[in-house]
Design an enzyme around this catalytic site. Structure first.
Site, PDB file in Angstrom:
ATOM      1  N   ASP A  95      -9.773   3.132  -1.977  1.00  0.00           N
ATOM      2  CA  ASP A  95     -10.083   4.538  -1.725  1.00  0.00           C
ATOM      3  C   ASP A  95      -9.782   4.897  -0.276  1.00  0.00           C
ATOM      4  OD1 ASP A  95     -12.530   3.156  -3.372  1.00  0.00           O
ATOM      5  OD2 ASP A  95     -11.820   4.991  -4.362  1.00  0.00           O
TER       6      ASP A  95
ATOM      7  N   TYR B 259      -6.979  -9.335  -7.895  1.00  0.00           N
ATOM      8  CA  TYR B 259      -8.401  -9.450  -8.220  1.00  0.00           C
ATOM      9  C   TYR B 259      -8.616 -10.903  -8.667  1.00  0.00           C
ATOM     10  CZ  TYR B 259      -7.955  -4.354  -8.139  1.00  0.00           C
ATOM     11  OH  TYR B 259      -7.683  -3.065  -7.763  1.00  0.00           O
TER      12      TYR B 259
ATOM     13  N   GLN C 219      -2.270  -1.628   7.707  1.00  0.00           N
ATOM     14  CA  GLN C 219      -1.361  -1.135   6.674  1.00  0.00           C
ATOM     15  C   GLN C 219       0.101  -1.404   7.027  1.00  0.00           C
ATOM     16  OE1 GLN C 219      -2.647   2.972   6.094  1.00  0.00           O
ATOM     17  NE2 GLN C 219      -3.786   2.372   4.276  1.00  0.00           N
TER      18      GLN C 219
ATOM     19  N   ARG D  97      -1.986  -5.393  -6.482  1.00  0.00           N
ATOM     20  CA  ARG D  97      -3.078  -4.951  -7.350  1.00  0.00           C
ATOM     21  C   ARG D  97      -3.400  -3.487  -7.057  1.00  0.00           C
ATOM     22  NH1 ARG D  97      -8.242  -7.607  -4.042  1.00  0.00           N
ATOM     23  NH2 ARG D  97      -8.822  -5.639  -3.027  1.00  0.00           N
ATOM     24  N   GLY D  98      -4.042  -2.837  -8.023  1.00  0.00           N
ATOM     25  CA  GLY D  98      -4.565  -1.509  -7.797  1.00  0.00           C
ATOM     26  C   GLY D  98      -3.482  -0.462  -7.593  1.00  0.00           C
ATOM     27  N   GLU D  99      -3.731   0.467  -6.699  1.00  0.00           N
ATOM     28  CA  GLU D  99      -2.868   1.639  -6.540  1.00  0.00           C
ATOM     29  C   GLU D  99      -2.011   1.593  -5.285  1.00  0.00           C
ATOM     30  OE1 GLU D  99      -3.603   6.449  -6.010  1.00  0.00           O
ATOM     31  OE2 GLU D  99      -4.802   5.315  -7.450  1.00  0.00           O
ATOM     32  N   ASP D 100      -2.635   1.404  -4.125  1.00  0.00           N
ATOM     33  CA  ASP D 100      -1.881   1.507  -2.878  1.00  0.00           C
ATOM     34  C   ASP D 100      -0.828   0.414  -2.767  1.00  0.00           C
ATOM     35  OD1 ASP D 100      -1.389   2.711  -0.267  1.00  0.00           O
ATOM     36  OD2 ASP D 100      -2.282   0.903   0.571  1.00  0.00           O
ATOM     37  N   SER D 101      -1.200  -0.840  -3.067  1.00  0.00           N
ATOM     38  CA  SER D 101      -0.229  -1.924  -2.902  1.00  0.00           C
ATOM     39  C   SER D 101       0.875  -1.865  -3.949  1.00  0.00           C
ATOM     40  CB  SER D 101      -0.921  -3.293  -2.929  1.00  0.00           C
ATOM     41  OG  SER D 101      -1.579  -3.503  -4.156  1.00  0.00           O
TER      42      SER D 101
END
Length: 360
Positions: free
Chosen positions: A19, A190, A245, A261-265
């Site tokens: 987030d 994760y 970053q 994983r997830g969104e940003d990466s």
């Protein structure tokens, strides 16, 4: 002199720093396009290592509970509001707008699923509370021109063109010099079900492998695997500290394959243009992450081996991991990257939509 518009971006940090990371990148992207941005965040601690240099045009403000109206003493709510990932804006902030009617975005999570195009940019009247009578616009990041696009910095391609992989490997975080023909992989995950199997496969590999492991859950997951050792067979592990970053971008550029994983990466892996394996955020109650994974694979036009690898990696499919075919996977990712580079970015689409809504 005309003053640039003020954007108020609200972020509630739930877990895993995603987030905060996406919110910070968006704030910086808007500022790079000449906007003034206040990032209201309830936990700014991750920004200390994620973005220690700050950014011109971005103010970081503490989002306290209850909201401190005195924080608006010098400047009232701006003309554009962004609630990140459905976090609810403070009633006190909304009430402080006076008679002004803002442009109000609810920025949603990233997905390649087909319904995103249908839901993107739909208005939603606010029916109660201090915002009653206002209208929010649901804005969905995505991979096609009919969505909100992806975050991309204006200087990204120039930074990549100037990147020196050999110099980075020699200088970055004490990473030992590469061995002849060594495969470099990054791991940010994760707890993927097939992690132990992949580590074992690398240990038996005829090619030496260096795995650069991100701090946090990825490092903990590796340590929890049977037989974990800094060097075992062909595999050498290197555990990284928390990376800013920009440093994380460089890690992806330096590696031959990236586990993200997830969104940003995921977005950063696409811009890197290297073969990657994605693990969506696990949602075990209904396995909604399996649909997200399949939608991304479909958009990628991923070859069968890559589809199977990602599905087994994430537990969406049983069986053994197929052999990596990095040349074929890399061609797939580079083709997807070119499709994305032909589109405008998320910040550009937000700006254009804000102008359109304001004019309307």
């Amino acid at each position: 002199m005309h003053q640039a518009p003020l954007w108020d971006v609200f972020c509630c940090v739930i877990d895993n720093w995603g987030d905060a990371g996406v919110s910070w990148r968006l704030a910086c992207a808007l500022a790079a396009h000449g906007q003034r941005v206040r990032l209201w965040i309830d936990d700014a601690a991750p920004l200390a290592w994620m973005a220690p240099q700050g950014a011109a045009g971005v103010q970081v403000r503490r989002w306290a509970q209850p909201f401190d109206v005195q924080a608006l003493a010098h400047e009232p709510p701006g003309g554009v509001w962004v609630q990140m990932f459905g976090c609810e804006l403070p009633e006190e902030f909304i009430a402080a707008r006076g008679a002004r009617e803002p442009v109000w975005f609810n920025l949603e999570y990233l997905s390649a699923e087909p319904w995103v195009e249908r839901q993107h940019a739909l208005p939603s009247p606010v029916m109660h509370g201090a915002g009653q009578g206002l209208v929010r616009c649901f804005f969905f990041p995505g991979f096609t021109p009919a969505t909100g696009g992806l975050l991309r910095e204006k200087n990204l391609l120039a930074r990549q063109a100037a990147f020196d992989r050999a110099a980075w490997l020699a200088a970055a975080h004490g990473v030992a010099p590469p061995r002849e023909g060594e495969l470099f992989a990054s791991l940010f995950c994760y707890e993927p079900p097939a992690l132990a199997a992949q580590l074992a496969a690398w240990q038996r590999s005829a090619q030496p492998v260096r795995l650069l492991v991100a701090a946090g859950r990825a490092a903990a997951a590796v340590h929890a695997c049977p037989g974990c050792a800094v060097q075992h067979g062909a595999l050498r592990l290197h555990f990284l500290p928390q990376l800013a970053q920009d440093e994380y971008d460089e890690l992806l550029w330096a590696c031959d394959v990236n586990f993200v994983r997830g969104e940003d990466s995921l977005t950063r892996a696409l811009w890197a243009g290297q073969p990657f394996i994605w693990q969506p955020y696990p949602q075990p109650e209904d396995n909604a992450h399996h649909a997200k994974l399949d939608a991304l694979l479909e958009w990628l036009q991923a070859p069968l081996a890559l589809r199977r690898f990602m599905r087994v990696w994430c537990g969406a499919e049983e069986g053994t991991l197929p052999a990596m075919t990095l040349e074929e996977w890399g061609a797939c990712v580079r083709a997807a990257r070119e499709r994305l580079l032909a589109q405008s970015s998320l910040a550009e689409r937000l700006l254009a939509h804000a102008v359109q809504l304001h004019a309307g």
